[in-house]
Structures are given as C-alpha cells and as structure tokens.
Motif scaffolding. Structure first.
Motif, PDB file in Angstrom:
ATOM      1  N   TYR A 123      -1.749 -36.264 -21.211  1.00  0.00           N
ATOM      2  CA  TYR A 123      -3.103 -36.476 -21.715  1.00  0.00           C
ATOM      3  C   TYR A 123      -3.848 -37.415 -20.787  1.00  0.00           C
ATOM      4  N   GLN A 124      -5.056 -37.025 -20.420  1.00  0.00           N
ATOM      5  CA  GLN A 124      -5.862 -37.882 -19.561  1.00  0.00           C
ATOM      6  C   GLN A 124      -7.069 -38.407 -20.356  1.00  0.00           C
ATOM      7  N   PRO A 125      -7.298 -39.730 -20.312  1.00  0.00           N
ATOM      8  CA  PRO A 125      -8.377 -40.334 -21.093  1.00  0.00           C
ATOM      9  C   PRO A 125      -9.763 -39.797 -20.708  1.00  0.00           C
ATOM     10  N   VAL A 126     -10.612 -39.650 -21.708  1.00  0.00           N
ATOM     11  CA  VAL A 126     -12.029 -39.344 -21.511  1.00  0.00           C
ATOM     12  C   VAL A 126     -12.809 -40.523 -22.093  1.00  0.00           C
ATOM     13  N   VAL A 127     -13.713 -41.075 -21.292  1.00  0.00           N
ATOM     14  CA  VAL A 127     -14.377 -42.323 -21.637  1.00  0.00           C
ATOM     15  C   VAL A 127     -15.884 -42.103 -21.777  1.00  0.00           C
ATOM     16  N   ASP A 128     -16.474 -42.749 -22.764  1.00  0.00           N
ATOM     17  CA  ASP A 128     -17.929 -42.730 -22.914  1.00  0.00           C
ATOM     18  C   ASP A 128     -18.533 -43.624 -21.827  1.00  0.00           C
ATOM     19  N   VAL A 129     -19.417 -43.064 -21.027  1.00  0.00           N
ATOM     20  CA  VAL A 129     -19.918 -43.789 -19.857  1.00  0.00           C
ATOM     21  C   VAL A 129     -20.712 -45.037 -20.256  1.00  0.00           C
ATOM     22  N   LYS A 130     -21.501 -44.935 -21.326  1.00  0.00           N
ATOM     23  CA  LYS A 130     -22.340 -46.080 -21.725  1.00  0.00           C
ATOM     24  C   LYS A 130     -21.517 -47.223 -22.293  1.00  0.00           C
ATOM     25  N   SER A 131     -20.648 -46.897 -23.276  1.00  0.00           N
ATOM     26  CA  SER A 131     -19.921 -47.953 -23.982  1.00  0.00           C
ATOM     27  C   SER A 131     -18.585 -48.296 -23.334  1.00  0.00           C
ATOM     28  N   GLY A 132     -18.085 -47.414 -22.479  1.00  0.00           N
ATOM     29  CA  GLY A 132     -16.776 -47.639 -21.883  1.00  0.00           C
ATOM     30  C   GLY A 132     -15.629 -47.358 -22.836  1.00  0.00           C
ATOM     31  N   GLU A 133     -15.972 -46.847 -24.017  1.00  0.00           N
ATOM     32  CA  GLU A 133     -14.955 -46.597 -25.036  1.00  0.00           C
ATOM     33  C   GLU A 133     -14.178 -45.311 -24.779  1.00  0.00           C
ATOM     34  N   LEU A 134     -12.907 -45.335 -25.158  1.00  0.00           N
ATOM     35  CA  LEU A 134     -12.079 -44.127 -25.103  1.00  0.00           C
ATOM     36  C   LEU A 134     -12.504 -43.212 -26.242  1.00  0.00           C
ATOM     37  N   ILE A 135     -12.912 -41.990 -25.911  1.00  0.00           N
ATOM     38  CA  ILE A 135     -13.363 -41.093 -26.980  1.00  0.00           C
ATOM     39  C   ILE A 135     -12.565 -39.789 -27.050  1.00  0.00           C
ATOM     40  N   GLY A 136     -11.787 -39.515 -26.010  1.00  0.00           N
ATOM     41  CA  GLY A 136     -11.062 -38.259 -26.040  1.00  0.00           C
ATOM     42  C   GLY A 136      -9.954 -38.204 -25.026  1.00  0.00           C
ATOM     43  N   ALA A 137      -9.302 -37.034 -24.982  1.00  0.00           N
ATOM     44  CA  ALA A 137      -8.238 -36.823 -24.011  1.00  0.00           C
ATOM     45  C   ALA A 137      -8.180 -35.345 -23.676  1.00  0.00           C
ATOM     46  N   GLU A 138      -7.921 -35.058 -22.406  1.00  0.00           N
ATOM     47  CA  GLU A 138      -7.693 -33.661 -22.024  1.00  0.00           C
ATOM     48  C   GLU A 138      -6.194 -33.416 -21.977  1.00  0.00           C
ATOM     49  N   ALA A 139      -5.750 -32.383 -22.670  1.00  0.00           N
ATOM     50  CA  ALA A 139      -4.331 -32.013 -22.661  1.00  0.00           C
ATOM     51  C   ALA A 139      -4.057 -31.144 -21.444  1.00  0.00           C
ATOM     52  N   LEU A 140      -3.032 -31.519 -20.666  1.00  0.00           N
ATOM     53  CA  LEU A 140      -2.686 -30.773 -19.452  1.00  0.00           C
ATOM     54  C   LEU A 140      -1.195 -30.449 -19.475  1.00  0.00           C
ATOM     55  N   VAL A 141      -0.888 -29.166 -19.325  1.00  0.00           N
ATOM     56  CA  VAL A 141       0.501 -28.730 -19.493  1.00  0.00           C
ATOM     57  C   VAL A 141       1.336 -29.086 -18.264  1.00  0.00           C
ATOM     58  N   ARG A 142       2.603 -29.426 -18.505  1.00  0.00           N
ATOM     59  CA  ARG A 142       3.535 -29.801 -17.442  1.00  0.00           C
ATOM     60  C   ARG A 142       4.830 -29.018 -17.559  1.00  0.00           C
ATOM     61  N   MET A 143       5.324 -28.588 -16.363  1.00  0.00           N
ATOM     62  CA  MET A 143       6.606 -27.889 -16.325  1.00  0.00           C
ATOM     63  C   MET A 143       7.327 -28.304 -15.051  1.00  0.00           C
ATOM     64  N   SER A 144       8.651 -28.391 -15.116  1.00  0.00           N
ATOM     65  CA  SER A 144       9.396 -28.739 -13.907  1.00  0.00           C
ATOM     66  C   SER A 144      10.674 -27.915 -13.826  1.00  0.00           C
TER      67      SER A 144
ATOM     68  N   THR B  90     -11.152 -36.776 -29.592  1.00  0.00           N
ATOM     69  CA  THR B  90     -11.420 -35.356 -29.363  1.00  0.00           C
ATOM     70  C   THR B  90     -10.437 -34.877 -28.300  1.00  0.00           C
ATOM     71  N   ILE B  91      -9.647 -33.872 -28.639  1.00  0.00           N
ATOM     72  CA  ILE B  91      -8.650 -33.377 -27.687  1.00  0.00           C
ATOM     73  C   ILE B  91      -9.156 -32.087 -27.053  1.00  0.00           C
ATOM     74  N   ALA B  92      -9.185 -32.069 -25.719  1.00  0.00           N
ATOM     75  CA  ALA B  92      -9.637 -30.879 -24.997  1.00  0.00           C
ATOM     76  C   ALA B  92      -8.440 -30.029 -24.604  1.00  0.00           C
ATOM     77  N   ILE B  93      -8.565 -28.733 -24.849  1.00  0.00           N
ATOM     78  CA  ILE B  93      -7.504 -27.765 -24.561  1.00  0.00           C
ATOM     79  C   ILE B  93      -8.030 -26.753 -23.548  1.00  0.00           C
ATOM     80  N   ASN B  94      -7.309 -26.586 -22.431  1.00  0.00           N
ATOM     81  CA  ASN B  94      -7.722 -25.612 -21.413  1.00  0.00           C
ATOM     82  C   ASN B  94      -7.301 -24.210 -21.812  1.00  0.00           C
ATOM     83  N   VAL B  95      -8.171 -23.275 -21.555  1.00  0.00           N
ATOM     84  CA  VAL B  95      -7.878 -21.882 -21.870  1.00  0.00           C
ATOM     85  C   VAL B  95      -8.119 -21.046 -20.614  1.00  0.00           C
ATOM     86  N   SER B  96      -7.126 -20.259 -20.236  1.00  0.00           N
ATOM     87  CA  SER B  96      -7.267 -19.457 -19.020  1.00  0.00           C
ATOM     88  C   SER B  96      -8.164 -18.250 -19.297  1.00  0.00           C
ATOM     89  N   PRO B  97      -8.748 -17.689 -18.248  1.00  0.00           N
ATOM     90  CA  PRO B  97      -9.685 -16.573 -18.433  1.00  0.00           C
ATOM     91  C   PRO B  97      -9.088 -15.408 -19.239  1.00  0.00           C
TER      92      PRO B  97
END
Ligand code: C2E
Ligand code: MG
Ligand code: MG
Ligand code: MG
Length: 290
Positions: A51-72, A120-127
């Motif tokens: 999860y990568q933080p998403v920040v409100d530019v004005k307040s600097g507050e953490l408001i969300g995260a983007e979910a990114l899949v990992r495999m090894s 708010t959690i962001a989920i990537n969706v492939s085409p």
C-alpha cells in the motif's frame, strides 16, 4: 567482392536470426515461468498487496492508499506487476487475480477502519479485466461479502483502456458508480483522450502520469502539461492527483498550482499493511509540516 559481400551478409543475417530466436525463446520461457508462478501463487496464497500512501496536498493528511500487487519467485526475486499483469491477461488468469486483489484490498480496508484508520483504497484494474463481462457484478459481490463501504473504494483504470471503446466504457463506469465506488483515470496525459469525451465520463479523479511529475523541475513542457491537467480537472469538477512525487520541489509545485492529492517515494514507497500502519502512527506522532 560482390560475392564476398553476399557471403558476409548471409552469415551475419543468420547470426542475427539465431540471436533473435534465442532471445525470443528466453522470453517465452520467462513468460512461461511467470505464468506458472502466477498459477501457483493464486492457489497457494503467494500473492501480497502493498500500500502506498495518498496525501491531501493542502492539509498534508493521509487520506488514502493505492493497493499494488506483489509476487516473487521462491528464490525471493520480485517480479514486477508491469511484467506479470500482461501475462495474467494473455493467459486468462486476470479475472481470478483481479478478484483476489479486490477482495484482499476490501478486507484490509475493513481491518484498518476497525482500527480507526478510514482510508480510501485505490484498486488497479487492467484493461481486459475492466471489459470483462461481469466485472461490476463481481465487485458488488465482493463488497457485500466483505462488508465495506463502497464509497471508500476507488477503481483505477487507465485512460487508454477507456478510450478504446468509449460507449462500452461509459456503460461499465456507470455501473461501478451506481455501486457507490469512486473512479480515477490512471496515468493521465499519456493516452489519447478526446477532451470532449471526458466531459461525459462518470469519473471522479485524474491521476497525472508520473513521467510529467518526475520532470517538473527541469522540463517546461512537463510543467505545461501538468498545469493543463490541473486546469482541466478544475473546470470538469474532478479531483487531480499527482503520482511519482520524489522531491520536495515537486510537492511544492503541486501545492502552488492547486493539485489536490499527492503520492510518491517522497512520502513513502508502497509497503506491506503492517508497515503501513506503523508508518502512519509514526507520522502522526511527528507531523511533517507541509
Ligand atoms: P500504477 O497504477 O501507475 O502504479 C504506480 C507505480 O509507480 C507503482 O509501481 C508504484 O510503486 C510506482 N511508484 C509510486 N511512486 C513512485 C515514485 O515516486 N517514483 C517511482 N519511480 N515510482 C513510483 P508498481 O507497484 O511496480 O506497479 C506498476 C503497475 O502495475 C501499476 O502502475 C499498475 O498499472 C500495475 N499494477 C500494480 N498492481 C496492480 C493490481 O493489483 N492489478 C492490476 N490490474 N494492475 C496492477
Ligand atoms: Mg494505479
Ligand atoms: Mg499510474
Ligand atoms: Mg501505470
């Protein structure tokens, strides 16, 4: 000498050809290994979300995260999603992968919300996944199954995935919006959006592509594109989100030009859920002035 030239041309042509097929074989073998790994990972619980933080530019507050899949690989070597998502698409595994990602992101959202962190959690969706027959129904089932607030979920779809077949895309987006979810256009500025079609799209946000953000400091054209996207977002009443922020200067630029949200290594790399929570708690104790 003409004979000699022909002789050399033939020889080097063959050498090139052999070199080419060898590379192709290696690549096919690589794709095959990745597909096999993906199958195993889906079966054995070998996938992870970061999860990568998403920040409100004005307040600097953490408001969300983007979910990114990992495999090894079992050896521990990471495989980039840029590499295995296309293989998931071509091997018919993308629907299953997408379901796992959505379910896991919902589960994590719920757990964090119970711990007092309502993001708010962001989920990537492939085409391909986006165009899949029952995509919206699948989302609806997962949301009600896990029991999360749909308004806290954001679907990220790339500009090009939408513009490929606009009418169909609008229908799918409308169904997603009717579930209460948010929609963001990812990697915006690199595709071929017709600007007039944007006015009809049921979306909430434009994510300015990293390539522009990363060269804000030394490329006037990137600044112009970023400014134009921010202005476009304003006039269409859409949020504008800059991703790939790697420096204080880039963040400053977005602040001064009215960008709403920011994300990038400057704040943090994507992290496993536990680390994300620790990052948040630490940040709360030592607020970063913006
Ligand atoms: P994306 O959705 O545009 O995600 C942003 C990518 O940029 C992520 O790479 C992230 O780690 C990276 N990034 C974030 N901030 C910075 C920064 O400041 N500098 C740099 N250099 N990079 C930054 P990642 O995780 O490797 O993902 C690559 C792409 O793979 C994603 O691009 C997305 O298109 C796809 N992807 C990732 N997870 C999923 C998933 O769960 N489902 C689907 N369908 N696609 C996914
Ligand atoms: Mg994304
Ligand atoms: Mg992106
Ligand atoms: Mg991308």
């Amino acid at each position: 000498t003409a004979d000699r030239a022909m002789y050399h041309a033939k020889r080097s042509g063959r050498a090139n050809y052999q070199c080419y097929t060898a590379a192709l074989e290696r690549e096919t073998e690589g794709a095959f290994l990745i597909e096999a790994r993906l199958r195993n990972s889906l079966r054995d619980g070998g996938l992870q979300l970061h999860y990568q933080p998403v920040v409100d530019v004005k307040s600097g507050e953490l408001i969300g995260a983007e979910a990114l899949v990992r495999m090894s690989f079992p050896s521990g070597t990471d495989i980039s999603p840029d590499k295995f998502i296309p293989i998931a698409e071509s091997s018919g595994l993308i629907a299953e992968l997408g379901k796992w990602v959505a379910r896991e992101a919902c589960r994590q959202h719920k757990q964090w919300a119970e711990q007092g962190l309502d993001l708010t959690i962001a989920i990537n969706v492939s085409p391909l996944q986006f165009r899949h027959q029952n995509f919206a129904d699948t989302l609806r089932d997962i949301i009600s199954d896990v029991g999360v607030d749909a308004e806290r979920l954001e679907i990220e779809v790339t500009e090009s995935a939408i513009m490929d077949n606009l009418d169909e895309a609008v229908a799918i987006l409308n169904r997603i919006k009717s579930l209460g979810m948010r929609v963001a256009l990812d990697d915006f500025g690199t595709g071929y959006s017709s600007l007039s079609s944007l006015t009809h799209l049921p979306i909430d946000k434009l994510k300015v592509d990293q390539s522009f953000i990363r060269s804000l400091e030394n490329d006037a054209a990137s600044r112009s594109v970023t400014d134009a996207i921010i202005a476009l977002g304003r006039s269409l009443n859409l949020e504008v989100h800059g991703e790939g922020i790697e420096s204080e200067n880039a963040l400053r630029y977005l602040q001064e030009h009215g960008c709403d949200q920011a994300q990038g290594y400057w704040f943090s790399r994507p992290m496993p859920a536990l680390e994300f929570m620790r990052w948040y708690q630490q940040r709360r104790q030592n607020p970063v002035p913006t």
